[in-house]
Enzyme design. Structure first.
Site, PDB file in Angstrom:
ATOM      1  N   ARG A 171       0.821  -1.234   0.000  1.00 25.31           N
ATOM      2  CA  ARG A 171       0.000   0.000   0.000  1.00 25.31           C
ATOM      3  C   ARG A 171       0.851   1.280   0.000  1.00 25.31           C
ATOM      4  O   ARG A 171       0.496   2.289   0.622  1.00 25.31           O
ATOM      5  CB  ARG A 171      -0.935   0.048   1.222  1.00 25.31           C
ATOM      6  CG  ARG A 171      -1.888  -1.098   1.314  1.00 25.31           C
ATOM      7  CD  ARG A 171      -2.940  -1.105   0.210  1.00 25.31           C
ATOM      8  NE  ARG A 171      -3.762  -2.278   0.369  1.00 25.31           N
ATOM      9  CZ  ARG A 171      -3.510  -3.453  -0.234  1.00 25.31           C
ATOM     10  NH1 ARG A 171      -2.501  -3.579  -1.082  1.00 25.31           N
ATOM     11  NH2 ARG A 171      -4.299  -4.481  -0.026  1.00 25.31           N
ATOM     12  N   SER A 223     -10.643   0.182   4.573  1.00 22.23           N
ATOM     13  CA  SER A 223      -9.909  -0.169   5.803  1.00 22.23           C
ATOM     14  C   SER A 223      -9.180   1.055   6.333  1.00 22.23           C
ATOM     15  O   SER A 223      -8.490   1.741   5.579  1.00 22.23           O
ATOM     16  CB  SER A 223      -8.882  -1.266   5.509  1.00 22.23           C
ATOM     17  OG  SER A 223      -9.558  -2.431   5.141  1.00 22.23           O
ATOM     18  N   GLU A 300      -4.045   3.932   7.132  1.00 23.63           N
ATOM     19  CA  GLU A 300      -4.012   3.822   5.668  1.00 23.63           C
ATOM     20  C   GLU A 300      -4.776   5.003   5.048  1.00 23.63           C
ATOM     21  O   GLU A 300      -4.347   5.600   4.073  1.00 23.63           O
ATOM     22  CB  GLU A 300      -4.657   2.503   5.245  1.00 23.63           C
ATOM     23  CG  GLU A 300      -4.535   2.257   3.751  1.00 23.63           C
ATOM     24  CD  GLU A 300      -4.940   0.837   3.373  1.00 23.63           C
ATOM     25  OE1 GLU A 300      -4.641  -0.106   4.126  1.00 23.63           O
ATOM     26  OE2 GLU A 300      -5.568   0.699   2.320  1.00 23.63           O
TER      27      GLU A 300
HETATM   28  C1  LIG Z   1     -15.594   0.380   0.234  1.00 25.26           C
HETATM   29  C2  LIG Z   1     -14.117   0.533  -0.011  1.00 25.26           C
HETATM   30  C3  LIG Z   1     -13.350  -0.594  -0.277  1.00 25.26           C
HETATM   31  C4  LIG Z   1     -11.961  -0.461  -0.503  1.00 25.26           C
HETATM   32  N1  LIG Z   1     -11.243  -1.584  -0.788  1.00 25.26           N
HETATM   33  C5  LIG Z   1      -9.921  -1.474  -1.052  1.00 25.26           C
HETATM   34  C6  LIG Z   1      -9.152  -2.626  -1.379  1.00 25.26           C
HETATM   35  O1  LIG Z   1      -9.649  -3.743  -1.459  1.00 25.26           O
HETATM   36  N2  LIG Z   1      -7.816  -2.465  -1.613  1.00 25.26           N
HETATM   37  C7  LIG Z   1      -7.220  -1.220  -1.555  1.00 25.26           C
HETATM   38  O2  LIG Z   1      -6.003  -1.127  -1.784  1.00 25.26           O
HETATM   39  N3  LIG Z   1      -7.926  -0.115  -1.244  1.00 25.26           N
HETATM   40  C8  LIG Z   1      -9.257  -0.205  -1.000  1.00 25.26           C
HETATM   41  N4  LIG Z   1      -9.981   0.914  -0.688  1.00 25.26           N
HETATM   42  C9  LIG Z   1      -9.315   2.218  -0.570  1.00 25.26           C
HETATM   43  C10 LIG Z   1      -9.319   3.058  -1.878  1.00 25.26           C
HETATM   44  O3  LIG Z   1     -10.304   2.605  -2.744  1.00 25.26           O
HETATM   45  C11 LIG Z   1      -7.970   3.000  -2.590  1.00 25.26           C
HETATM   46  O4  LIG Z   1      -6.976   3.512  -1.739  1.00 25.26           O
HETATM   47  C12 LIG Z   1      -7.976   3.785  -3.915  1.00 25.26           C
HETATM   48  O5  LIG Z   1      -6.892   3.350  -4.696  1.00 25.26           O
HETATM   49  C13 LIG Z   1      -7.908   5.293  -3.743  1.00 25.26           C
HETATM   50  O6  LIG Z   1      -8.085   5.896  -5.042  1.00 25.26           O
HETATM   51  P1  LIG Z   1      -8.815   7.306  -5.202  1.00 25.26           P
HETATM   52  O7  LIG Z   1      -8.770   7.686  -6.630  1.00 25.26           O
HETATM   53  O8  LIG Z   1     -10.142   7.279  -4.568  1.00 25.26           O
HETATM   54  O9  LIG Z   1      -7.819   8.242  -4.371  1.00 25.26           O
HETATM   55  P2  LIG Z   1      -8.223   9.469  -3.410  1.00 25.26           P
HETATM   56  O10 LIG Z   1      -8.891   8.943  -2.190  1.00 25.26           O
HETATM   57  O11 LIG Z   1      -8.910  10.521  -4.194  1.00 25.26           O
HETATM   58  O12 LIG Z   1      -6.754   9.993  -3.015  1.00 25.26           O
HETATM   59  C14 LIG Z   1      -5.899   9.172  -2.224  1.00 25.26           C
HETATM   60  C15 LIG Z   1      -4.466   9.725  -2.341  1.00 25.26           C
HETATM   61  O13 LIG Z   1      -4.019   9.527  -3.686  1.00 25.26           O
HETATM   62  C16 LIG Z   1      -3.624  10.769  -4.270  1.00 25.26           C
HETATM   63  N5  LIG Z   1      -3.993  10.731  -5.700  1.00 25.26           N
HETATM   64  C17 LIG Z   1      -5.187  10.420  -6.257  1.00 25.26           C
HETATM   65  N6  LIG Z   1      -5.104  10.448  -7.615  1.00 25.26           N
HETATM   66  C18 LIG Z   1      -3.808  10.778  -7.894  1.00 25.26           C
HETATM   67  C19 LIG Z   1      -3.064  10.973  -9.116  1.00 25.26           C
HETATM   68  N7  LIG Z   1      -3.606  10.860 -10.336  1.00 25.26           N
HETATM   69  N8  LIG Z   1      -1.746  11.319  -9.019  1.00 25.26           N
HETATM   70  C20 LIG Z   1      -1.156  11.483  -7.796  1.00 25.26           C
HETATM   71  N9  LIG Z   1      -1.808  11.322  -6.624  1.00 25.26           N
HETATM   72  C21 LIG Z   1      -3.115  10.975  -6.669  1.00 25.26           C
HETATM   73  C22 LIG Z   1      -4.380  11.846  -3.495  1.00 25.26           C
HETATM   74  O14 LIG Z   1      -3.680  13.088  -3.533  1.00 25.26           O
HETATM   75  C23 LIG Z   1      -4.391  11.230  -2.089  1.00 25.26           C
HETATM   76  O15 LIG Z   1      -3.174  11.495  -1.429  1.00 25.26           O
HETATM   77  C24 LIG Z   1     -11.363   0.819  -0.471  1.00 25.26           C
HETATM   78  C25 LIG Z   1     -12.143   1.960  -0.209  1.00 25.26           C
HETATM   79  C26 LIG Z   1     -13.508   1.815   0.006  1.00 25.26           C
HETATM   80  C27 LIG Z   1     -14.332   3.045   0.249  1.00 25.26           C
END
Ligand SMILES: Cc1cc2nc3c(=O)[nH]c(=O)nc-3n(C[C@H](O)[C@H](O)[C@H](O)COP(=O)(O)OP(=O)(O)OC[C@H]3O[C@@H](n4cnc5c(N)ncnc54)[C@H](O)[C@@H]3O)c2cc1C
Length: 319
Positions: A171, A223, A300
């Site tokens: 992660r 999580s 996380e």
């Molecule tokens: C119901 C649920 C289930 C989940 N299950 C999992 C799972 O099974 N496995 C897992 O790993 N995670 C899981 N997650 C967590 C989440 O989905 C991941 O961490 C996901 O990859 C975050 O992506 P996002 O685009 O929503 O990022 P955001 O939440 O919008 O941002 C997270 C971070 O990434 C940065 N960021 C976003 N896009 C970019 C970009 N293009 N360039 C640089 N930085 C960027 C942001 O600045 C921030 O620091 C889950 C979340 C939920 C709500």
């Protein structure tokens, strides 16, 4: 399909946008301005323009790993997300914009009989967010199949770098420290029969729906803490949910922030919940595990903005 922005720009902006509308936790106050864009070129010119004007900004994707402060943040927020997949296929490689939803990328790969992303079925958020956090499930993670990534530094320098330079681990990627922005990533996949891929996807989605909250009824950010580091190389990571459960975590709550009844490592929003409630509950959860097991949990989910009780040394908008 290509990564080139269409003549009609997808960029639009909204002053004082409420960040609760752009995060899966459905929490958080307003930002100075929200600028939404879908294409790499549009993101690049938006960032260059903000730099020229010396304006602070943060970038979000799907907002699925964030808790935004109740009072919001005094900065511009760029939302890099596309409702349609933006992908180029070159033989077995997929070049995918950071704005594409990870699950849309999984479906595109599946439709093209390409294997390597299926494990990510149902993970919310964008490909950019997944690369930064090395999102994963079932023992696989995004970094395993990424060949290279095109980044834009916060100062506006664009370069393509090999995935091996990103320091992927559980992660985590170096991008969390550098703050560089993912414009697109090149994934190296392999051919596989479509039907077994489809069956596997359906099994994964079913499993996830049994284990994870439904975001419509239980807003959350997944999580809250990382799984526990193994004490020897032979061991696997241990589920933090188990430690939380043993430490009585499931009975904890603060205001409207509760623990999901099927998973002790997930905080869900109920009526009247504030971001500060979530912040305070995560401290109680960590304290319970520390007292019972002498273990320090690592967060996380990322906080955005200011919270009462946040560490004094915390700087910047995302911590
Ligand atoms: C119901 C649920 C289930 C989940 N299950 C999992 C799972 O099974 N496995 C897992 O790993 N995670 C899981 N997650 C967590 C989440 O989905 C991941 O961490 C996901 O990859 C975050 O992506 P996002 O685009 O929503 O990022 P955001 O939440 O919008 O941002 C997270 C971070 O990434 C940065 N960021 C976003 N896009 C970019 C970009 N293009 N360039 C640089 N930085 C960027 C942001 O600045 C921030 O620091 C889950 C979340 C939920 C709500």
């Amino acid at each position: 399909m290509n990564l080139t922005a269409p003549a009609k720009s997808t960029v639009h902006s909204k002053p004082n946008a409420l960040l609760s509308e752009y995060t899966t936790f459905r929490l958080g106050g307003a930002c100075r301005e929200l600028i939404a864009c879908a294409y790499p070129q549009e993101l690049e010119s938006t960032i260059l323009d903000l730099n020229k004007r010396n304006e602070n900004f943060i970038l979000i994707g799907g907002g699925s790993n964030l808790v935004v402060a109740d009072q919001g943040i005094k900065a511009t927020v760029i939302r890099y997300l596309s409702c349609q997949p933006i992908i180029i296929k070159e033989e077995n490689d997929l070049i995918i914009s950071g704005s594409t939803l990870l699950d849309h990328a999984v479906l595109f790969a599946l439709e093209n009989s390409l294997e390597g992303l299926n494990y990510a079925s149902g993970i919310p958020g964008t490909v950019g967010g997944a690369i930064v956090g090395n999102a994963g499930a079932f023992g696989k993670q995004v970094g395993d199949y990424l060949k290279s990534v095109c980044i834009l530094t916060k100062q506006g320098v664009k370069k393509e770098i090999p995935a091996s330079d990103l320091g992927f681990r559980y992660r985590h990627s170096n991008l969390k420290e550098t703050g560089d922005i993912v414009l697109w990533g090149r994934f190296g996949l392999s051919w596989a029969a479509r039907d077994p891929l489809l069956t596997e996807r359906q099994d994964i989605l079913k499993l996830r729906s049994e284990k994870h909250p439904n975001l419509q009824t239980h807003p959350c950010a997944g999580s809250f803490f990382r799984n526990i580091e193994p004490t020897s190389r032979a061991e696997r990571r241990q589920a933090t949910g188990w430690f939380l459960e043993q430490a009585g975590g499931k009975s904890l709550s603060v205001g409207g922030a509760k623990i999901f009844d099927r998973h002790a490592n997930i905080i869900v929003k109920s009526n009247g919940c504030t971001s500060q409630d979530v912040h305070d509950l995560h401290l109680l959860m960590a304290k319970a595990v520390k007292e019972k097991f002498s273990l320090d949990l690592e967060r996380e989910v990322r906080f955005v903005g200011n919270f009462r009780g946040m560490p004094a040394e915390t700087q910047g908008f995302i911590w």
